[in-house]
Design a protein around this motif. Structure first.
Motif, PDB file in Angstrom:
ATOM      1  N   ALA A  24       0.797  -1.208   0.000  1.00 51.99           N
ATOM      2  CA  ALA A  24       0.000   0.000   0.000  1.00 51.99           C
ATOM      3  C   ALA A  24       0.829   1.256   0.000  1.00 51.99           C
ATOM      4  O   ALA A  24       1.937   1.280   0.461  1.00 51.99           O
ATOM      5  N   GLY A  25       0.266   2.360  -0.525  1.00 56.04           N
ATOM      6  CA  GLY A  25       0.800   3.669  -0.264  1.00 56.04           C
ATOM      7  C   GLY A  25       1.460   4.358  -1.417  1.00 56.04           C
ATOM      8  O   GLY A  25       1.996   3.732  -2.299  1.00 56.04           O
ATOM      9  N   CYS A  26       1.484   5.647  -1.370  1.00 55.83           N
ATOM     10  CA  CYS A  26       2.166   6.457  -2.369  1.00 55.83           C
ATOM     11  C   CYS A  26       2.905   7.562  -1.644  1.00 55.83           C
ATOM     12  O   CYS A  26       2.298   8.426  -1.042  1.00 55.83           O
ATOM     13  N   GLY A  27       4.236   7.509  -1.664  1.00 58.54           N
ATOM     14  CA  GLY A  27       5.020   8.377  -0.816  1.00 58.54           C
ATOM     15  C   GLY A  27       4.837   9.853  -1.074  1.00 58.54           C
ATOM     16  O   GLY A  27       4.620  10.619  -0.164  1.00 58.54           O
ATOM     17  N   SER A  28       4.906  10.269  -2.319  1.00 54.59           N
ATOM     18  CA  SER A  28       4.861  11.694  -2.610  1.00 54.59           C
ATOM     19  C   SER A  28       3.461  12.190  -2.927  1.00 54.59           C
ATOM     20  O   SER A  28       3.268  13.363  -3.162  1.00 54.59           O
ATOM     21  N   GLY A  29       2.485  11.276  -2.946  1.00 50.38           N
ATOM     22  CA  GLY A  29       1.117  11.679  -3.215  1.00 50.38           C
ATOM     23  C   GLY A  29       0.783  11.656  -4.703  1.00 50.38           C
ATOM     24  O   GLY A  29      -0.353  11.844  -5.084  1.00 50.38           O
ATOM     25  N   ASP A  30       1.762  11.423  -5.582  1.00 46.25           N
ATOM     26  CA  ASP A  30       1.457  11.271  -6.988  1.00 46.25           C
ATOM     27  C   ASP A  30       1.686   9.818  -7.375  1.00 46.25           C
ATOM     28  O   ASP A  30       1.703   8.946  -6.531  1.00 46.25           O
ATOM     29  N   ASP A  31       1.858   9.548  -8.670  1.00 43.53           N
ATOM     30  CA  ASP A  31       1.970   8.160  -9.103  1.00 43.53           C
ATOM     31  C   ASP A  31       3.405   7.723  -9.330  1.00 43.53           C
ATOM     32  O   ASP A  31       3.664   6.716  -9.964  1.00 43.53           O
ATOM     33  N   SER A  32       4.352   8.469  -8.836  1.00 47.80           N
ATOM     34  CA  SER A  32       5.726   7.993  -8.924  1.00 47.80           C
ATOM     35  C   SER A  32       6.521   8.566  -7.776  1.00 47.80           C
ATOM     36  O   SER A  32       6.388   9.717  -7.416  1.00 47.80           O
ATOM     37  N   GLY A  33       7.318   7.716  -7.210  1.00 49.42           N
ATOM     38  CA  GLY A  33       8.150   8.154  -6.109  1.00 49.42           C
ATOM     39  C   GLY A  33       9.171   7.079  -5.862  1.00 49.42           C
ATOM     40  O   GLY A  33       9.000   5.954  -6.295  1.00 49.42           O
ATOM     41  N   GLY A  34      10.211   7.363  -5.136  1.00 49.97           N
ATOM     42  CA  GLY A  34      11.197   6.330  -4.913  1.00 49.97           C
ATOM     43  C   GLY A  34      12.079   6.611  -3.732  1.00 49.97           C
ATOM     44  O   GLY A  34      12.242   7.758  -3.326  1.00 49.97           O
ATOM     45  N   ALA A  35      12.616   5.544  -3.178  1.00 52.59           N
ATOM     46  CA  ALA A  35      13.600   5.658  -2.121  1.00 52.59           C
ATOM     47  C   ALA A  35      14.970   5.821  -2.762  1.00 52.59           C
ATOM     48  O   ALA A  35      15.101   6.007  -3.963  1.00 52.59           O
ATOM     49  N   SER A  48      -4.804   2.177  -2.290  1.00 53.95           N
ATOM     50  CA  SER A  48      -5.655   3.281  -1.860  1.00 53.95           C
ATOM     51  C   SER A  48      -4.840   4.260  -1.022  1.00 53.95           C
ATOM     52  O   SER A  48      -3.604   4.160  -0.953  1.00 53.95           O
ATOM     53  N   ASN A  49      -5.547   5.200  -0.369  1.00 54.51           N
ATOM     54  CA  ASN A  49      -4.891   6.231   0.441  1.00 54.51           C
ATOM     55  C   ASN A  49      -5.313   6.184   1.903  1.00 54.51           C
ATOM     56  O   ASN A  49      -5.168   7.174   2.616  1.00 54.51           O
ATOM     57  N   THR A  50      -5.841   5.055   2.358  1.00 52.86           N
ATOM     58  CA  THR A  50      -6.242   4.956   3.757  1.00 52.86           C
ATOM     59  C   THR A  50      -5.016   4.957   4.661  1.00 52.86           C
ATOM     60  O   THR A  50      -3.874   4.851   4.204  1.00 52.86           O
ATOM     61  N   HIS A  51      -5.266   5.025   5.961  1.00 49.61           N
ATOM     62  CA  HIS A  51      -4.170   4.996   6.930  1.00 49.61           C
ATOM     63  C   HIS A  51      -3.354   3.715   6.782  1.00 49.61           C
ATOM     64  O   HIS A  51      -2.126   3.731   6.868  1.00 49.61           O
ATOM     65  N   PHE A  52      -4.031   2.610   6.556  1.00 46.85           N
ATOM     66  CA  PHE A  52      -3.334   1.336   6.325  1.00 46.85           C
ATOM     67  C   PHE A  52      -2.358   1.454   5.167  1.00 46.85           C
ATOM     68  O   PHE A  52      -1.185   1.084   5.271  1.00 46.85           O
ATOM     69  N   ALA A 271      -5.877  -6.653  15.117  1.00 50.85           N
ATOM     70  CA  ALA A 271      -4.630  -6.020  14.687  1.00 50.85           C
ATOM     71  C   ALA A 271      -3.931  -6.860  13.629  1.00 50.85           C
ATOM     72  O   ALA A 271      -3.658  -8.039  13.848  1.00 50.85           O
ATOM     73  N   ASN A 272      -3.688  -6.241  12.478  1.00 54.58           N
ATOM     74  CA  ASN A 272      -2.861  -6.846  11.434  1.00 54.58           C
ATOM     75  C   ASN A 272      -1.895  -5.759  10.975  1.00 54.58           C
ATOM     76  O   ASN A 272      -2.210  -4.945  10.116  1.00 54.58           O
ATOM     77  N   SER A 273      -0.727  -5.726  11.562  1.00 54.46           N
ATOM     78  CA  SER A 273       0.211  -4.617  11.465  1.00 54.46           C
ATOM     79  C   SER A 273       0.653  -4.303  10.035  1.00 54.46           C
ATOM     80  O   SER A 273       1.240  -5.149   9.350  1.00 54.46           O
ATOM     81  N   ALA A 274       0.407  -3.075   9.589  1.00 57.08           N
ATOM     82  CA  ALA A 274       0.903  -2.629   8.289  1.00 57.08           C
ATOM     83  C   ALA A 274       2.424  -2.617   8.273  1.00 57.08           C
ATOM     84  O   ALA A 274       3.049  -2.877   7.245  1.00 57.08           O
ATOM     85  N   LEU A 275       3.025  -2.300   9.419  1.00 51.46           N
ATOM     86  CA  LEU A 275       4.482  -2.323   9.533  1.00 51.46           C
ATOM     87  C   LEU A 275       5.022  -3.714   9.235  1.00 51.46           C
ATOM     88  O   LEU A 275       5.960  -3.881   8.446  1.00 51.46           O
TER      89      LEU A 275
END
Length: 320
Positions: A24-35, A48-52, A271-275
């Motif tokens: 899950a997740g999008c780091g920069s809020g757009d459709d491309s990002g990277g570490a 999606s953009n939920t907390h999970f 609890a099912n940890s996203a971490l």
């Protein structure tokens, strides 16, 4: 160098077939990002953009740094067509593997076929597919068990008495269907589901659903809500309608969710940890690519039913 890497991918796909990857997740809020740059490149297609999903992305990016891997991220925003487009974009980036938090299990067949034809293996988070042959691996949350654990709490609390139950589901497909199915299957015969509507993993939508639900069923005893963000909104709707006695069970085990169990807004949560999911997905995907010994193709994520009696047992949910 690329051709030898591609041949290793093909070997990894054939030797390490297992569940599809969902992260899950999008780091920069757009459709491309990277570490940061690393020895391996991973594509992470979030659902999606939920907390999970946000916590899952953080976990993926943090673990990628530990594993010396670069991550490109994209968000499908609960749309199967966008998910396929995101996967095609990751293929064009020629990543070593794709981690996928799918929006719909039925859509995975086409996603996996696309990646396979390009020689890029997919690793799934949260769910697995019925046919694992063309998948690198999966970090699996037994979503039916999650629902069953909440239903088990209701059975124990109702203690054999007749009870009415409302369900505020998520978005149709994938996680929500499995959660709700597991919940309904495990309910005691004395518990009757009187309402079942999707909240689309959207708190505002869930609040509207809850307002209608409590108007139609003012004597409701319990509600099962497919994630805690929606559950907080459902609680507000019930309280505003004078239905403070309705007991809500939910899913995730976030810090806020555990606090809500402690103060009584929620009766229980699973609890099912996203971490843990994110860490497991990256570590396993890299290990399977490198053909390391002792790396499981399918990793089962631990589940904890959190009540007031065992608050301290809830695992850390989101990376710091």
């Amino acid at each position: 160098m690329k051709s030898s890497t591609r041949s290793r991918r093909t070997v990894a796909v054939s030797l390490a077939g297992t569940a599809a990857l969902l992260l899950a997740g999008c780091g920069s809020g757009d459709d491309s990002g990277g570490a940061a740059d690393g020895a391996r490149s991973l594509g992470f297609v979030n659902g999606s953009n939920t907390h999970f999903h946000t916590c899952l992305l953080k976990a993926v990016e943090q673990e990628a740094k530990t594993q010396d891997a670069k991550v490109y991220s994209a968000n499908s925003k609960q749309d199967a067509g966008t998910e396929l487009s995101n996967i095609e974009d990751m293929i064009s980036r020629d990543v070593d593997a794709l981690i996928v938090q799918t929006v719909n299990v039925d859509a995975l067949e086409g996603d996996i076929a696309k990646a396979k034809s390009a020689g890029i293996p997919i690793y799934l988070t949260s769910v697995a597919t019925s046919d694992m042959d063309d998948v690198l691996g999966a970090a699996v949350v037994d979503l039916k068990k999650v629902g069953a654990l909440d239903a088990g709490w209701i059975e124990k609390d109702a203690a054999g008495k007749a009870a009415t139950v409302g369900i505020v589901a998520g978005a149709p497909g994938a996680a929500s269907d499995l959660l709700v199915g597991g919940f309904e299957d495990a309910l005691p015969k004395t518990a009757k589901v009187v309402a079942n509507q999707p909240g689309m993993f959207n708190p505002a939508k869930a609040q509207d659903v809850a307002e209608n639900m409590i108007q139609s069923h003012p004597d409701l005893d319990y509600a099962f809500v497919a994630n805690e963000e929606m559950a907080f909104a459902v609680r507000k709707a019930f309280d505003a309608a004078g239905a403070k006695d309705v007991k809500i069970v939910s899913v995730n085990g976030t810090e806020e969710g555990v606090a809500a169990v402690e103060d009584g807004r929620l009766a229980a949560t699973v609890a099912n940890s996203a971490l843990t999911i994110g860490q497991t997905a990256v570590k396993s995907a890299v290990g399977l690519l490198d053909e390391k010994q002792g790396v499981d193709k399918i990793s089962d994520i631990p589940l904890v039913l959190v009540t007031k009696d065992n608050l301290s047992e809830a695992p850390q949910y989101c990376p710091k």
